[in-house]
Scaffold this active site. Structure first.
Site, PDB file in Angstrom:
ATOM      1  N   CYS A 127       0.940  -0.956  -0.252  1.00 21.40           N
ATOM      2  CA  CYS A 127       0.143  -0.368   0.210  1.00 21.40           C
ATOM      3  C   CYS A 127       0.679   1.334   0.085  1.00 21.40           C
ATOM      4  CB  CYS A 127      -0.905  -0.135   1.056  1.00 21.40           C
ATOM      5  SG  CYS A 127      -0.574  -0.825   2.699  1.00 21.40           S
ATOM      6  N   HIS A 234      -2.973   6.487   4.385  1.00 16.25           N
ATOM      7  CA  HIS A 234      -1.349   6.667   4.828  1.00 16.25           C
ATOM      8  C   HIS A 234      -1.259   7.736   4.669  1.00 16.25           C
ATOM      9  CE1 HIS A 234      -2.427   2.461   6.058  1.00 16.25           C
ATOM     10  NE2 HIS A 234      -1.326   1.913   5.357  1.00 16.25           N
TER      11      HIS A 234
HETATM   12  N1  LIG Z   1      -5.729  -3.534   4.347  1.00 15.40           N
HETATM   13  C1  LIG Z   1      -5.063  -2.720   3.211  1.00 15.40           C
HETATM   14  O1  LIG Z   1      -4.998  -1.494   3.483  1.00 15.40           O
HETATM   15  C2  LIG Z   1      -4.051  -3.058   2.037  1.00 15.40           C
HETATM   16  C3  LIG Z   1      -3.429  -3.103   1.299  1.00 15.40           C
HETATM   17  C4  LIG Z   1      -2.724  -3.098   0.113  1.00 15.40           C
HETATM   18  C5  LIG Z   1      -2.804  -4.273   0.730  1.00 15.40           C
HETATM   19  N2  LIG Z   1      -3.005  -5.695   1.224  1.00 15.40           N
HETATM   20  C6  LIG Z   1      -3.616  -6.982   0.993  1.00 15.40           C
HETATM   21  O2  LIG Z   1      -5.034  -6.876   0.678  1.00 15.40           O
HETATM   22  C7  LIG Z   1      -4.846  -8.543   1.354  1.00 15.40           C
HETATM   23  C8  LIG Z   1      -6.571  -7.977   2.087  1.00 15.40           C
HETATM   24  O3  LIG Z   1      -6.098  -7.382   3.429  1.00 15.40           O
HETATM   25  P1  LIG Z   1      -7.562  -7.254   4.060  1.00 15.40           P
HETATM   26  O4  LIG Z   1      -7.141  -5.781   4.968  1.00 15.40           O
HETATM   27  O5  LIG Z   1      -8.851  -6.739   2.803  1.00 15.40           O
HETATM   28  O6  LIG Z   1      -7.274  -7.636   4.492  1.00 15.40           O
HETATM   29  P2  LIG Z   1      -9.293  -8.868   6.004  1.00 15.40           P
HETATM   30  O7  LIG Z   1      -9.996  -8.014   6.121  1.00 15.40           O
HETATM   31  O8  LIG Z   1      -8.376  -9.358   6.689  1.00 15.40           O
HETATM   32  O9  LIG Z   1      -9.466 -10.070   4.747  1.00 15.40           O
HETATM   33  C9  LIG Z   1      -9.114 -11.034   4.473  1.00 15.40           C
HETATM   34  C10 LIG Z   1      -9.954 -12.159   3.540  1.00 15.40           C
HETATM   35  O10 LIG Z   1      -9.181 -13.327   3.240  1.00 15.40           O
HETATM   36  C11 LIG Z   1     -10.666 -13.904   3.869  1.00 15.40           C
HETATM   37  N3  LIG Z   1      -9.438 -15.427   4.131  1.00 15.40           N
HETATM   38  C12 LIG Z   1      -9.097 -15.962   5.482  1.00 15.40           C
HETATM   39  N4  LIG Z   1      -8.793 -17.032   5.121  1.00 15.40           N
HETATM   40  C13 LIG Z   1      -9.188 -17.372   3.986  1.00 15.40           C
HETATM   41  C14 LIG Z   1      -9.392 -18.937   4.034  1.00 15.40           C
HETATM   42  N5  LIG Z   1      -8.395 -19.651   4.263  1.00 15.40           N
HETATM   43  N6  LIG Z   1      -9.746 -18.865   2.431  1.00 15.40           N
HETATM   44  C15 LIG Z   1     -10.421 -18.204   1.366  1.00 15.40           C
HETATM   45  N7  LIG Z   1     -10.055 -16.316   2.173  1.00 15.40           N
HETATM   46  C16 LIG Z   1      -9.888 -16.624   3.427  1.00 15.40           C
HETATM   47  C17 LIG Z   1     -11.240 -13.398   4.733  1.00 15.40           C
HETATM   48  O11 LIG Z   1     -12.810 -14.205   4.796  1.00 15.40           O
HETATM   49  P3  LIG Z   1     -13.132 -14.358   6.131  1.00 15.40           P
HETATM   50  O12 LIG Z   1     -14.106 -12.841   6.190  1.00 15.40           O
HETATM   51  O13 LIG Z   1     -14.310 -15.500   5.723  1.00 15.40           O
HETATM   52  O14 LIG Z   1     -12.934 -13.795   7.300  1.00 15.40           O
HETATM   53  C18 LIG Z   1     -10.885 -12.403   3.430  1.00 15.40           C
HETATM   54  O15 LIG Z   1     -12.401 -11.920   3.034  1.00 15.40           O
HETATM   55  C19 LIG Z   1      -3.185  -8.904   2.228  1.00 15.40           C
HETATM   56  O16 LIG Z   1      -2.855  -9.835   1.220  1.00 15.40           O
HETATM   57  C20 LIG Z   1      -3.724  -7.509   2.726  1.00 15.40           C
HETATM   58  O17 LIG Z   1      -2.026  -7.419   3.107  1.00 15.40           O
HETATM   59  C21 LIG Z   1      -3.472  -4.666   2.214  1.00 15.40           C
END
Ligand SMILES: NC(=O)c1ccc[n+]([C@@H]2O[C@H](COP(=O)([O-])OP(=O)(O)OC[C@H]3O[C@@H](n4cnc5c(N)ncnc54)[C@H](OP(=O)(O)O)[C@@H]3O)[C@@H](O)[C@H]2O)c1
Length: 321
Positions: A127, A234
């Site tokens: 990010c 950020h």
């Molecule tokens: N947040 C940011 O600002 C940001 C920025 C850039 C990149 N990222 C990257 O984007 C990705 C997602 O981040 P996020 O912030 O959206 O995380 P998050 O809110 O924790 O969401 C994670 C997602 O993954 C799913 N998941 C977890 N375990 C799983 C499994 N065993 N099988 C299938 N799906 C599963 C979750 O489903 P459930 O809801 O069912 O648990 C949820 O839909 C990460 O790699 C993160 O590093 C995030």
């Protein structure tokens, strides 16, 4: 086009759904959603009607043309290869494949030229990198870059849904909850595991991915990544040295004409929330510190610029390629 979103219930997945609903050049004939077993079977109302969250298995990828992975690196590492093997174009938000040779890490206005129809896997950057590289790229092209120092002030939503819920709970409990690791009224001076040299995982990602995207593999960089009690948005304090002479006004003019950048006086994260732009301000010379040294301040929405919007722009450019 048949499109899938893995991790559709997370904060990046939901942001992507909102952006897709608001309008995209990708013509979606079918949308499939998947998440963890906890969410499988739940219904989600979308612009494509009420969709049932599916569990993740090989069958999910059958017949898909494009799949966004909005999952952590362990799930992406397990399932992206399965989707690629079925010929699905995969756009992964996690760090699992970013440093893999042959996998481009794309910020469309910087290196969108690397997208081609025969690619099957493209990585979305970290990010902070997604808001840093569109600013450093024009500086590199016009003045050259000798070194870069970055301090980040990263919102809680950068750590996912669980961290947002933790801060909401702390807010409800205050003033009783006080302790190390607390998000509210606190700063956490590292993000992710720290290596033997003391650098955090987030700091390493920012260095490696910035060098890869800017095609400056030996660019000297020093980064400190800090979690701050802001829900969304950020901020980055950046100091860099150019190779050629420059003055702050020239740098300001250059950045004003760069795509998707907005040069303003002193942007705050709250201004960037729910927008797709990168805001740059406080552009100044550090002449008393070093020759050709400049500092500036960048803010952007980590869920939009830092994740879902960059992924969508990349997918749209990829589909046109
Ligand atoms: N947040 C940011 O600002 C940001 C920025 C850039 C990149 N990222 C990257 O984007 C990705 C997602 O981040 P996020 O912030 O959206 O995380 P998050 O809110 O924790 O969401 C994670 C997602 O993954 C799913 N998941 C977890 N375990 C799983 C499994 N065993 N099988 C299938 N799906 C599963 C979750 O489903 P459930 O809801 O069912 O648990 C949820 O839909 C990460 O790699 C993160 O590093 C995030």
């Amino acid at each position: 086009m048949r499109v899938g979103i893995v991790g559709a219930t997370g904060i990046v997945g939901r942001e992507l759904l909102e952006l897709l609903a608001a309008g995209t050049s990708i013509r979606i004939s079918e949308l499939r959603l998947s998440a963890s077993p906890r969410s499988a079977g739940k219904k989600l109302m979308t612009a494509w009607g009420e969709l049932t969250i599916r569990s993740l298995d090989e069958e999910f990828f059958c017949g898909l043309d494009l799949c966004f992975f909005c999952t952590g690196k362990t799930i992406s590492a397990r399932w992206v290869p399965a989707a690629v093997a079925r010929g699905v174009r995969c756009l992964d938000n996690s760090s699992a494949f970013r440093m893999q040779e042959g996998v481009p890490v794309i910020v469309p206005e910087v290196n969108g030229n690397l997208l081609s129809a025969d690619l099957r896997l493209v990585a979305n950057p970290n990010c902070c990198v997604a808001q840093l590289t569109p600013v450093l790229h024009p500086v590199k092209v016009h003045f050259g870059l000798e070194e870069v120092t970055v301090s980040t002030y990263q919102a809680v939503s950068g750590a996912g849904q669980d961290a947002m819920e933790q801060m909401a709970r702390e807010l409800a409990q205050h003033p009783r909850s006080v302790g190390a690791g607390q998000l509210l009224f606190n700063l956490i001076p590292y993000i992710g595991r720290r290596n033997n040299a003391g650098h955090s995982e987030e700091e390493e990602k920012i260095v490696r991915e910035t060098r890869k995207i800017l095609e400056l593999p030996t660019l000297p960089m020093a980064v400190t990544a800090v979690r701050v009690p802001v829900m969304r948005g950020h901020a980055l304090a950046v100091t860099f040295k150019t190779r050629k002479e420059a003055v702050p006004e020239e740098i300001g003019q250059l950045l004003s004409s760069a795509p998707n950048l907005r040069v303003v006086d002193a942007p705050q994260p709250i201004v960037a929330q729910h927008t797709n732009a990168v805001y740059v301000g406080r552009i100044r010379s550090n002449s008393a510190f070093a020759h050709r040294s400049f500092s500036l301040w960048i803010v952007a929405d980590n869920l939009r610029t830092g994740a879902a919007h960059n992924a969508l722009k990349t997918a749209e450019a990829w589909c046109r390629a």
